[in-house]
Design a protein around this motif. Structure first.
Motif, PDB file in Angstrom:
ATOM      1  N   VAL A   2       0.860  -1.183   0.000  1.00  0.00           N
ATOM      2  CA  VAL A   2       0.000   0.000   0.000  1.00  0.00           C
ATOM      3  C   VAL A   2       0.891   1.226   0.000  1.00  0.00           C
ATOM      4  N   ALA A  24      -4.466   6.623  -0.466  1.00  0.00           N
ATOM      5  CA  ALA A  24      -3.896   5.278  -0.533  1.00  0.00           C
ATOM      6  C   ALA A  24      -4.031   4.723  -1.946  1.00  0.00           C
ATOM      7  N   ILE A  28      -5.168  -1.888  -2.006  1.00  0.00           N
ATOM      8  CA  ILE A  28      -6.015  -1.207  -1.033  1.00  0.00           C
ATOM      9  C   ILE A  28      -7.176  -2.064  -0.550  1.00  0.00           C
ATOM     10  N   ILE A  31      -8.198  -2.752   3.415  1.00  0.00           N
ATOM     11  CA  ILE A  31      -7.671  -1.781   4.380  1.00  0.00           C
ATOM     12  C   ILE A  31      -8.729  -1.561   5.440  1.00  0.00           C
ATOM     13  N   ARG A  99      -3.668  -2.963   6.867  1.00  0.00           N
ATOM     14  CA  ARG A  99      -4.222  -3.974   5.970  1.00  0.00           C
ATOM     15  C   ARG A  99      -3.796  -5.335   6.483  1.00  0.00           C
TER      16      ARG A  99
END
Length: 115
Positions: A2, A24, A28, A31, A99
């Motif tokens: 990320v 971001a 992703i 997340i 994440r």
């Protein structure tokens, strides 16, 4: 992986406002929490505010009532609205994204509160 890119820092007078953004990109998916930490010279990095994907928020006591964290999941972006800034808010502000079991960090953006 990320990637996080912060923007919005700068110099502001006491009592002023700034809005930080953190976008971001990359992996992703999944997340969960995103948020902001800050680190002043000679001090440890400390939590400022965080927000989950569901919108639950958490703030440091020193910023409650002055800072507001928000999140746009469609844009994968988290914001920090900072009002009534004080000289003690001066620090490098770092965005984070969680994440799975990994925490990713941005490069940091300088916020300086001074007259």
């Amino acid at each position: 992986q990320v990637q996080l890119v912060e923007s919005g820092g700068g110099l502001v007078q006491p009592g002023g406002s700034l809005r930080l953004s953190c976008a971001a990109s990359g992996s992703i998916f999944s997340i969960n929490a995103m948020g902001w930490y800050r680190q002043a010279p000679g001090k440890q990095r400390e939590l400022v505010a965080s927000i989950t994907s569901g919108g639950s928020t958490n703030y440091a006591g020193s910023v409650k009532g002055r800072f507001t964290i928000s999140r746009d999941n469609a844009k994968n972006t988290v914001y920090l609205q900072m009002n009534s800034l004080k000289p003690e808010d001066t620090a490098v502000y770092y965005c984070h994204a969680d994440r799975q079991v990994v925490r990713y960090w941005g490069q940091g953006t300088q916020v300086t509160v001074s007259s």
